[in-house]
Design a protein around this motif. Structure first.
Motif, PDB file in Angstrom:
ATOM      1  N   GLU A   6      93.338   0.317 -21.054  1.00 38.46           N
ATOM      2  CA  GLU A   6      92.040  -0.282 -20.780  1.00 38.46           C
ATOM      3  C   GLU A   6      92.187  -1.749 -20.397  1.00 38.46           C
ATOM      4  O   GLU A   6      93.140  -2.417 -20.795  1.00 38.46           O
ATOM      5  N   ARG A  19      82.599  -5.213 -16.802  1.00 36.96           N
ATOM      6  CA  ARG A  19      83.065  -3.943 -16.259  1.00 36.96           C
ATOM      7  C   ARG A  19      84.415  -3.614 -16.876  1.00 36.96           C
ATOM      8  O   ARG A  19      85.374  -4.376 -16.701  1.00 36.96           O
ATOM      9  N   SER A  21      87.709  -1.052 -17.258  1.00 41.38           N
ATOM     10  CA  SER A  21      88.469  -0.081 -16.486  1.00 41.38           C
ATOM     11  C   SER A  21      89.513   0.579 -17.369  1.00 41.38           C
ATOM     12  O   SER A  21      89.973  -0.011 -18.351  1.00 41.38           O
ATOM     13  N   THR A  77      91.551   6.491 -12.368  1.00 40.77           N
ATOM     14  CA  THR A  77      90.886   5.456 -13.144  1.00 40.77           C
ATOM     15  C   THR A  77      89.443   5.849 -13.457  1.00 40.77           C
ATOM     16  O   THR A  77      88.824   6.627 -12.729  1.00 40.77           O
ATOM     17  N   SER A  79      85.754   3.748 -14.961  1.00 36.06           N
ATOM     18  CA  SER A  79      85.169   2.447 -15.201  1.00 36.06           C
ATOM     19  C   SER A  79      83.902   2.604 -16.025  1.00 36.06           C
ATOM     20  O   SER A  79      83.294   3.675 -16.061  1.00 36.06           O
TER      21      SER A  79
END
Length: 115
Positions: A6, A19, A21, A77, A79
């Motif tokens: 993360e 944000r 990810s 990925t 988000s």
């Protein structure tokens, strides 16, 4: 074995945005349900949001309308866009992968929202 990493946590004022990810290793990402969970000090870990392999999403009532989960299968990925953050969103946020009976967790990224 899948590893999850993360990033994107930090300190933000109430009303702000962050944000998060999560990058996943391995080849099973696109077949997996991905999620974000969080754990505040002295509290149990709780579900924040999930997204299935088909892109179906689910949110905790406390974050509906403020957080958005998304995934990019080409980049392995996911988000979490967090808007209108509140002090009660302060927690360690974990990325999670589930495929059948297999599950994997990241190490977490800290989100702190000041009032």
């Amino acid at each position: 074995q899948v590893q999850l990493v993360e990033s994107g946590g930090g300190l933000v004022q109430a009303g702000g945005s962050l944000r998060l990810s999560c990058a996943a290793s391995g080849s099973i990402f696109s077949d997996s349900t991905m999620g974000w969970h969080r754990q505040a000090p002295g509290k149990q870990r709780e579900l924040v949001a999930t997204i299935t392999r088909f892109g179906n999403t689910n949110y905790a009532d406390s974050v509906k309308g403020r957080f958005t989960i998304s995934r990019d299968n080409a980049k392995n990925t996911i988000s979490l866009q967090m808007n209108s953050l509140k002090p009660e969103d302060t927690a360690l946020y974990y990325c999670n992968l589930v495929r059948g009976v297999y599950t994997s967790w990241g190490q977490g990224t800290q989100v702190t929202v000041s009032s």
